[in-house]
Design a protein around this motif. Structure first.
Motif, PDB file in Angstrom:
ATOM      1  N   ASN A  48       0.975  -1.235  -0.089  1.00  0.00           N
ATOM      2  CA  ASN A  48      -0.041  -0.013   0.006  1.00  0.00           C
ATOM      3  C   ASN A  48       0.949   1.099  -0.171  1.00  0.00           C
ATOM      4  O   ASN A  48       0.426   2.140  -0.623  1.00  0.00           O
ATOM      5  CB  ASN A  48      -1.009   0.027   1.043  1.00  0.00           C
ATOM      6  N   HIS A  49       1.970   1.183   0.804  1.00  0.00           N
ATOM      7  CA  HIS A  49       3.050   2.242   0.673  1.00  0.00           C
ATOM      8  C   HIS A  49       4.212   1.687   0.212  1.00  0.00           C
ATOM      9  O   HIS A  49       4.711   0.838   0.513  1.00  0.00           O
ATOM     10  CB  HIS A  49       3.231   2.748   1.980  1.00  0.00           C
ATOM     11  N   GLY A  50       4.595   2.252  -1.003  1.00  0.00           N
ATOM     12  CA  GLY A  50       5.738   1.758  -1.981  1.00  0.00           C
ATOM     13  C   GLY A  50       5.902   2.590  -3.040  1.00  0.00           C
ATOM     14  O   GLY A  50       5.100   3.082  -3.593  1.00  0.00           O
ATOM     15  N   SER A  51       7.137   2.566  -3.663  1.00  0.00           N
ATOM     16  CA  SER A  51       7.353   3.168  -4.726  1.00  0.00           C
ATOM     17  C   SER A  51       8.396   2.475  -5.542  1.00  0.00           C
ATOM     18  O   SER A  51       9.227   1.795  -4.989  1.00  0.00           O
ATOM     19  CB  SER A  51       7.785   4.559  -4.409  1.00  0.00           C
ATOM     20  N   GLY A  52       8.721   2.940  -6.657  1.00  0.00           N
ATOM     21  CA  GLY A  52       9.836   2.359  -7.540  1.00  0.00           C
ATOM     22  C   GLY A  52       9.818   1.035  -8.013  1.00  0.00           C
ATOM     23  O   GLY A  52      10.717   0.322  -8.440  1.00  0.00           O
ATOM     24  N   GLY A  53       8.577   0.504  -7.837  1.00  0.00           N
ATOM     25  CA  GLY A  53       7.957  -1.002  -8.187  1.00  0.00           C
ATOM     26  C   GLY A  53       8.744  -1.990  -7.074  1.00  0.00           C
ATOM     27  O   GLY A  53       8.616  -3.146  -7.386  1.00  0.00           O
ATOM     28  N   ASN A  54       9.218  -1.680  -5.944  1.00  0.00           N
ATOM     29  CA  ASN A  54       9.685  -2.310  -5.095  1.00  0.00           C
ATOM     30  C   ASN A  54       8.681  -3.287  -4.246  1.00  0.00           C
ATOM     31  O   ASN A  54       7.690  -2.779  -4.001  1.00  0.00           O
ATOM     32  CB  ASN A  54      10.281  -1.460  -4.018  1.00  0.00           C
ATOM     33  N   GLY A  55       8.844  -4.362  -3.918  1.00  0.00           N
ATOM     34  CA  GLY A  55       7.784  -5.435  -3.510  1.00  0.00           C
ATOM     35  C   GLY A  55       6.750  -5.895  -4.027  1.00  0.00           C
ATOM     36  O   GLY A  55       5.901  -6.538  -3.455  1.00  0.00           O
TER      37      GLY A  55
END
Length: 245
Positions: A48-55
């Protein structure tokens, strides 16, 4: 911490124009993931909280089971082991969403999506830059930090659609969707920049992938034409000066 993906998704669902461009998205549970896999051949599980395609985790239906991927790691499992395989790629803490997969169009054999850089230096939102984000080979995300590279959007769409009218129609729709997204999210959040990520299918259908309230501009440094980059940086300086005054 930025605005959560689900919060932005629910705000956009209230907009009559945006609603039809939003892929089915739910809070993740293993039961919901399995149910969605019965309807779609691919699903994505995203922090839900993430950026850059991480995870981001991708699950594909394959013969005799499923393929679970996160980054360059992949596992093939049967139905009985699917939940355990998904769990092995998830962070112990943090909320996840499950979203239907999209069949993105390709450019030079790799999937791409569109990044629209929205800014509000004064009273109105404006598009400071448009670019196609082309995924690195064997990647299922297009993000710059995962090897994705920028190409002029007009060039990519011209390759996808032979008809120039189709290209112009798609660009007009992208413009309308992007402005509606920025205004809708801005109603509840004090933002002046928004990175709009839109998926485009071969038939021209446009899907909303993401609305990033803290967009990066590195993608635009890769374009031969630096007009968009100069506009983005000029607006950033203008907004900083306004904050200081």
């Amino acid at each position: 911490m930025g605005i959560g993906k689900m919060k932005k998704h629910r705000e956009m669902l209230q907009h009559s124009v945006l609603r039809g461009h939003l892929p089915e998205t739910l809070w993740f549970t293993h039961a919901r993931a399995l149910r969605m896999l019965r309807s779609y051949s691919t699903i994505f599980i995203k922090p839900n909280h993430g950026s850059g395609g991480n995870g981001i985790i991708r699950v594909n239906r394959v013969r005799n089971g499923y393929e679970v991927r996160c980054g360059l790691r992949r596992t093939r499992v049967g139905s009985a082991s699917l939940s355990k395989a998904i769990q092995s790629y998830m962070r112990p803490s943090g909320q996840y969403l499950v979203q239907r997969g999209l069949r993105l169009a390709q450019y030079n054999g790799s999937i791409f999506d569109a990044r629209i850089y929205m800014q509000k230096p004064n009273k109105r939102w404006e598009i400071s830059g448009m670019a196609a984000r082309v995924a690195a080979p064997r990647r299922f995300v297009t993000n710059y930090h995962k090897g994705g590279h920028g190409v002029q959007l007009n060039r990519v769409l011209s390759r996808l659609f032979a008809d120039r009218r189709k290209v112009n129609h798609t660009l007009n729709k992208i413009t309308t969707i992007s402005h509606n997204m920025a205004r809708t999210i801005n109603k509840r959040h004090a933002i002046r920049e928004l990175g709009v990520d839109l998926g485009i299918e071969k038939n021209g259908r446009i899907w909303i992938i993401e609305a990033n309230s803290r967009p990066g501009h590195k993608l635009f440094t890769q374009l031969p034409d630096k007009t968009s980059l100069r506009r983005i940086m000029k607006n950033k300086r203008l907004m900083r000066r306004r904050l200081m005054n």
